[in-house]
Design a protein around this motif. Structure first.
Motif, PDB file in Angstrom:
ATOM      1  N   GLY A 140       0.807  -1.200   0.000  1.00  0.00           N
ATOM      2  CA  GLY A 140       0.000   0.000   0.000  1.00  0.00           C
ATOM      3  C   GLY A 140       0.845   1.257   0.000  1.00  0.00           C
ATOM      4  N   TYR A 141       0.181   2.397   0.257  1.00  0.00           N
ATOM      5  CA  TYR A 141       0.834   3.696   0.159  1.00  0.00           C
ATOM      6  C   TYR A 141       0.532   4.508   1.418  1.00  0.00           C
ATOM      7  N   PRO A 142       1.553   5.215   1.940  1.00  0.00           N
ATOM      8  CA  PRO A 142       1.365   5.946   3.198  1.00  0.00           C
ATOM      9  C   PRO A 142       0.490   7.183   3.041  1.00  0.00           C
ATOM     10  N   ARG A 143      -0.440   7.324   3.951  1.00  0.00           N
ATOM     11  CA  ARG A 143      -1.297   8.507   3.984  1.00  0.00           C
ATOM     12  C   ARG A 143      -1.544   8.913   5.443  1.00  0.00           C
ATOM     13  N   LEU A 144      -1.667  10.196   5.637  1.00  0.00           N
ATOM     14  CA  LEU A 144      -2.088  10.701   6.945  1.00  0.00           C
ATOM     15  C   LEU A 144      -3.599  10.647   7.027  1.00  0.00           C
ATOM     16  N   GLU A 170      -4.149   1.076  -3.567  1.00  0.00           N
ATOM     17  CA  GLU A 170      -4.282   2.113  -4.598  1.00  0.00           C
ATOM     18  C   GLU A 170      -5.743   2.468  -4.836  1.00  0.00           C
ATOM     19  N   GLU A 171      -6.627   1.458  -4.816  1.00  0.00           N
ATOM     20  CA  GLU A 171      -8.040   1.722  -5.073  1.00  0.00           C
ATOM     21  C   GLU A 171      -8.723   2.444  -3.911  1.00  0.00           C
ATOM     22  N   TYR A 211       2.612  10.803  -5.202  1.00  0.00           N
ATOM     23  CA  TYR A 211       1.280  10.248  -4.961  1.00  0.00           C
ATOM     24  C   TYR A 211       1.329   8.733  -4.747  1.00  0.00           C
ATOM     25  N   LEU A 212       2.167   8.037  -5.558  1.00  0.00           N
ATOM     26  CA  LEU A 212       2.229   6.577  -5.467  1.00  0.00           C
ATOM     27  C   LEU A 212       3.574   6.098  -4.909  1.00  0.00           C
TER      28      LEU A 212
END
Length: 245
Positions: free
Chosen positions: A196-200, A222-223, A238-239
């Protein structure tokens, strides 16, 4: 060559005297313990005398109206110790506020958040498990008969709600894995995701727990990146699977 001297024999009366003295000291010690450590009701004025400045008296402290003998921690609670400000009083608020002077050394928890109240209750549990319970302090938390007051019941109820909210938040957050993270003085901080991808993402449960909203780093597929409320780290692609923080 001189012959070795004969060992001095201790007379029976002297042995009996020593035995009596030892027994007397033991009895006095037991009487002292029974007198000072038996759980009882304390007044604020009485408790203030047990602040470690009087030789021969135990060191006591109060938290949420429960009184504990902390004499075995004299190096910490006695004069000059890092926790001496707790001795001889109930300074429940200071256990979480960090204010060890003046009005900060109070037993009032007014205005504290749910998590802060829960933390004070956890501190009480700590003392229950590690020190001798010496009784109850008459005042905010216990009445003159030693019964818990409405204030104490309210504090314990608030702490219980905090524990339930915290558990609920942990369960919800476990559904979305947290980011890995590391930090060093030379390189600064970094967060990354194996999958996955890191997000706050905001932690709405914190409003009820702390009165504020905080954020945590979580890993999203991603989805899922189009979900509202997700924040990309500044200067991070972003990715990108890792971000400098």
């Amino acid at each position: 060559m001189a012959s070795p001297s004969r060992p001095t024999r201790v007379s029976s009366p002297l042995l009996l005297g020593l035995g009596f003295l030892i027994a007397l000291i033991a009895f006095a010690l037991q009487f002292y313990i029974r007198k000072h450590l038996r759980p009882r009701l304390w007044t604020v004025e009485e408790l203030s005398l047990y602040n470690g400045t009087e030789d021969g008296l135990p060191i006591l402290l109060g938290i949420l109206g429960s009184v504990f003998d902390v004499t075995k921690g004299k190096t910490h609670y006695g004069p000059g110790g890092g926790y001496h400000h707790f001795a001889g009083r109930d300074a429940s608020r200071a256990f979480v506020s960090g204010n060890f002077t003046g009005d900060g050394l109070t037993d009032s928890l007014h205005g504290l958040s749910t998590m802060e109240v829960k933390s004070v209750v956890d501190w009480r549990k700590f003392y229950m498990e590690r020190y001798i319970f010496a009784g109850k302090l008459v005042g905010r938390y216990y009445d003159s008969q030693g019964n818990p007051t409405k204030y104490l019941k309210g504090v314990e109820s608030k702490a219980q709600r905090g524990a339930q909210l915290l558990e609920k938040q942990k369960i919800e957050e476990a559904k979305i894995p947290s980011c890995n993270s590391k930090w060093s003085e030379q390189e600064g901080g970094e967060v990354w995701c194996e999958t996955g991808y890191p997000r706050l993402v905001k932690r709405p449960g914190d409003i009820a727990l702390t009165g504020k909203i905080s954020q945590r780093c979580a890993c999203f597929k991603e989805e899922e990146l189009g979900r509202p409320g997700l924040e990309v780290y500044k200067d991070c692609d972003y990715l990108s699977k890792s971000c400098r923080v």
